[in-house]
Design a protein around this motif. Structure first.
Motif: not given
Lengths: 307, 444
Positions: A31-37, A151-153, A178-182
């Motif tokens: 799980i990838y987080g994108l932060l920004g103003r 979906p996978r992503v 979802c993450k646990s499902e890969g």
């Protein structure tokens, strides 16, 4: 092979440089987080990855396929920020429509739609027109349409926007499931606490550049700063302690020290014990993600990649 | 699958706006009114008897020449059985026509030959072969010419391929034997009683056939009601489809699907066409069916108006879709589609006007050349009206002679089918290709 990969991605909009060479990589199951103003380039990056915006330069791949090729989006679900589901649809018909566009056959759609509607908590509103939905309900339906083809992503832009606290918890649980499902999840969110809770890795983007990237733990950790508390007043020992640490700050019930390394820390602890001081607590100092974020966006030079 | 999904989505959008429902309700009303029209049934003998008064008129127009006084009689009307050498007329009808006085009949034939192919207002006061005072025939017509006159009058009244034989000249009287194939009287001109709203109003019509009336009603429905009002409503109703699709928040959900953008654009375009396909299909097929049941005319020509109307709308909707895509405004799409329609109709009308024989315009004039050039290269929307009328006329068995007769000398529609579909189709393809290209290149 990374699930999401960008290399020196650049995007210019009529004199505005929205992205200035963004390179990042997201692995399967993260799980990838994108932060920004606002205006930092988060949405532009996501839109390039989904083929909504054409990059000016650089490369991006989704599941090994160059973005822009429709095949790259075959296994990708997307919940845009401020999405607008056509209000003439009901939840059921909207999911049927988007499922069809995603390549699902009728039988699969008929089986999947009731499951998803129940999963996002719209069971009693499945046949109602979207125009009668609250913002939170629309957001739940948005999530369902992103997941209709399993979906996978998943790209989720502010997935808990407008959702009540109970709903937010449900969304978080869903992301974890979802993450646990890969599945791989790319999350854009302003709710830093939420990102902190669910993301494996985070990138902070500012003025079109990735300023910091790493695991939440790594980003929030402060190297070799410790808070100590004691059973008795520490004041008499402070002058001697100051000689043994890089810096020292008094806190309520104790002190906060900065040392060069763990050896120096142990030397300080040995000194305190030999001086008869009872140590009642010691914790490694940590920042919140919010502090890290503010630090990055307030200081243009603050950056770097944390392993 | 995705294609059907997009069509279904457009249908849902149309239904949600109620525009489709309203048009279907209005179409139902028209179909009901068409179904309420009753047509009196004529016997073939009645129709043939009616011809007696029509022979006295000059062939080639409706009006008799007041200075010619020929009289006709009809006798011996009988069904044709299995007669040797008359196989093609078996089941048909035969009758005798007598014309007298001979000199007046000859004048009528000579005059009719002279005005053949001319419009009423071009008819000369005097013609070669007849003295200026109209009292003498200077060049008597041949018997073939006299038979031609009888045949021409019959064709004017929609008798199909009648055979006319000269039986001989009996004193001051020419006698002919006419053979008719088996024909429904619905196609033949004769007086009959037309009723509407199941007999609430009734009219006695003369000198027209059931087929003529059916053609007029169907041509009004297809050419005016559906072809102008319906298409205008369809343009207004579908103009928002593309702008709605590309609005922020909605387009993201579509573009993130594993489909090329050009397909999304074309599918949505086809979704707009389904609106007209349904409404025009319902009106045309519904009205055709009820009118066929009531009139007995089951000719399928009117049904061709359905695909022609869809083609007409498809051409205009390609403009609307492109403008909607470029401007994101449904108002701009409506206005520019309407302006395009108006300009193309004006060019089409100008083309017909400058080439009308009575217009007497120098065909080398720069304006004529400009109109010809514009007509040659631009979509032929005006021709669709002509095509709708032509297909019906052909299918309803209305001959050129008869059409000229019932339309007061109007021109029988002419359609260059290859140019209609070729030039218009090429424009549609070009506009859609431009839309696909723009949609694919744009950032959303």
């Amino acid at each position: 092979m990374p699930v999401i990969e960008t290399s020196r991605l650049v995007k210019h909009y009529k004199g505005v440089q929205a992205l200035k060479g963004v390179s990042l990589s997201v692995e399967k199951g993260e799980i990838y987080g994108l932060l920004g103003r606002n205006g930092a380039g988060k949405t532009t990056l996501v839109k390039i990855l989904l083929g909504l915006v054409h990059p000016t330069d650089g490369e991006a791949k989704l599941l090994g396929t160059r973005v822009g090729d429709p095949a790259a989006r075959r296994d990708v679900g997307f919940l845009p920020e401020d999405h607008r589901l056509p209000d003439y649809h009901s939840a059921e018909s909207a999911l049927d429509f988007y499922g069809g566009l995603s390549g699902l056959d009728g039988t699969t759609r008929r089986a999947r739609i009731p499951e998803l509607i129940e999963l996002v908590g719209l069971k009693d509103a499945g046949k109602r027109k979207v125009r009668t939905y609250s913002k939170g309900m629309k957001q739940r339906l948005g999530l369902a349409q992103a997941m209709i083809h399993d979906p996978r992503v998943l790209f989720l832009d502010e997935p808990t926007d407008g959702v009540d606290p109970v709903g937010r918890k449900e969304v978080r649980d869903m992301l974890v499931r979802c993450k646990s499902e890969g599945k791989t999840i790319f999350l854009n969110s302003h709710l830093l606490s939420e990102v902190e809770l669910v993301c494996d890795r985070v990138a902070i983007i500012e003025l079109g550049e990735v300023r910091r990237e790493g695991t939440v733990k790594d980003l929030t950790r402060v190297e070799n700063v410790y808070a100590l508390s004691f059973a008795a007043p520490i004041d008499p020992l402070i002058p001697e302690l100051e000689k043994r640490v890089k810096s020292l700050r008094r806190t309520e019930g104790g002190i906060e020290i900065s040392v060069d390394d763990v050896t120096k820390l142990n030397a300080v602890l040995d000194f305190l014990r030999s001086s008869g001081m009872n140590i009642t607590g010691m914790t490694e100092k940590k920042y919140t993600l919010e502090q890290v974020f503010l630090d990055v966006v307030d200081r243009p030079d603050a950056g770097g990649k944390v392993a | 699958m995705a294609f059907l999904g997009m069509l279904k989505d457009s249908l849902r959008e149309s239904l949600d706006r109620r525009s489709l429902t309203v048009l279907l309700v209005i179409s139902t009303l028209f179909i009901f009114v068409c179904g309420s029209i009753g047509y009196g049934v004529l016997r073939i003998e009645q129709v043939i008897e009616e011809m007696k008064g029509k022979f006295e008129q000059t062939a080639g127009g409706r009006w008799r020449n007041e200075r010619i006084d020929a009289r006709f009689d009809i006798a011996d009307i009988r069904p044709v059985g299995a007669e040797p050498g008359r196989e093609e007329f078996e089941g048909g009808t035969s009758f005798r026509v007598g014309a007298q006085p001979l000199v007046e009949f000859q004048k009528l034939v000579v005059y009719s030959l002279a005005v053949k192919g001319k419009r009423d207002r071009e008819w000369p006061r005097t013609v070669p072969g007849i003295s200026e005072d109209f009292k003498q025939v200077l060049t008597p017509p041949s018997t073939e010419d006299m038979a031609w006159f009888i045949g021409a009058k019959l064709r004017e009244n929609n008798f199909t391929r009648p055979k006319v034989e000269v039986e001989g000249i009996e004193g001051d009287r020419a006698v002919f034997r006419v053979w008719l194939k088996k024909t429904s009287t619905a196609y033949l001109s004769g007086g009959f009683r037309l009723s509407i709203l199941f007999g609430a109003w009734k009219w006695d019509l003369g000198n027209t056939s059931v087929a003529d009336v059916v053609f007029s009603i169907q041509n009004t429905l297809a050419g005016l009601i559906a072809g102008w009002i319906g298409i205008l409503v369809a343009i207004i109703s579908t103009a928002a489809f593309i702008p709605n699709m590309i609005q922020k928040g909605t387009v993201d959900l579509l573009l993130a699907r594993p489909m090329p953008r050009w397909r999304l654009f074309l599918y949505k375009y086809c979704g707009g066409l389904i609106f007209v396909t349904i409404t025009a299909g319902y009106l045309i097929v519904g009205s055709w069916f009820v009118m066929a049941v009531r009139s007995g005319i089951w000719s399928p020509g009117y049904l061709a108006a359905w695909p022609l109307l869809v083609f007409f709308f498809a051409a205009l909707y390609s403009v609307s879709s492109l403008i909607g895509l470029l401007t994101r405004s449904s108002i701009a799409a409506i206005l520019l589609s309407a302006v395009t329609w108006l300009i193309l109709s004006m060019i089409g009308s100008a083309y017909y006007i400058v080439h009308m024989p009575e217009a007497d315009i120098d065909q080398d004039h720069a304006v004529v050349k400009a109109v010809d050039m514009a007509h040659a290269v631009l979509p032929r929307l005006k021709d669709v009206d002509q095509a709708i009328a032509l297909v019906q006329l052909k299918a309803n068995g209305i001959s050129e002679d008869h059409y000229r007769h019932i339309s007061h000398g109007g021109d029988y529609p002419k359609v260059d089918w290859a140019a209609l579909f070729g030039v218009t189709g090429a424009w549609m393809a070009a506009l859609l290709a431009l839309g696909c290209w723009r949609f694919s290149r744009r950032d959303y």
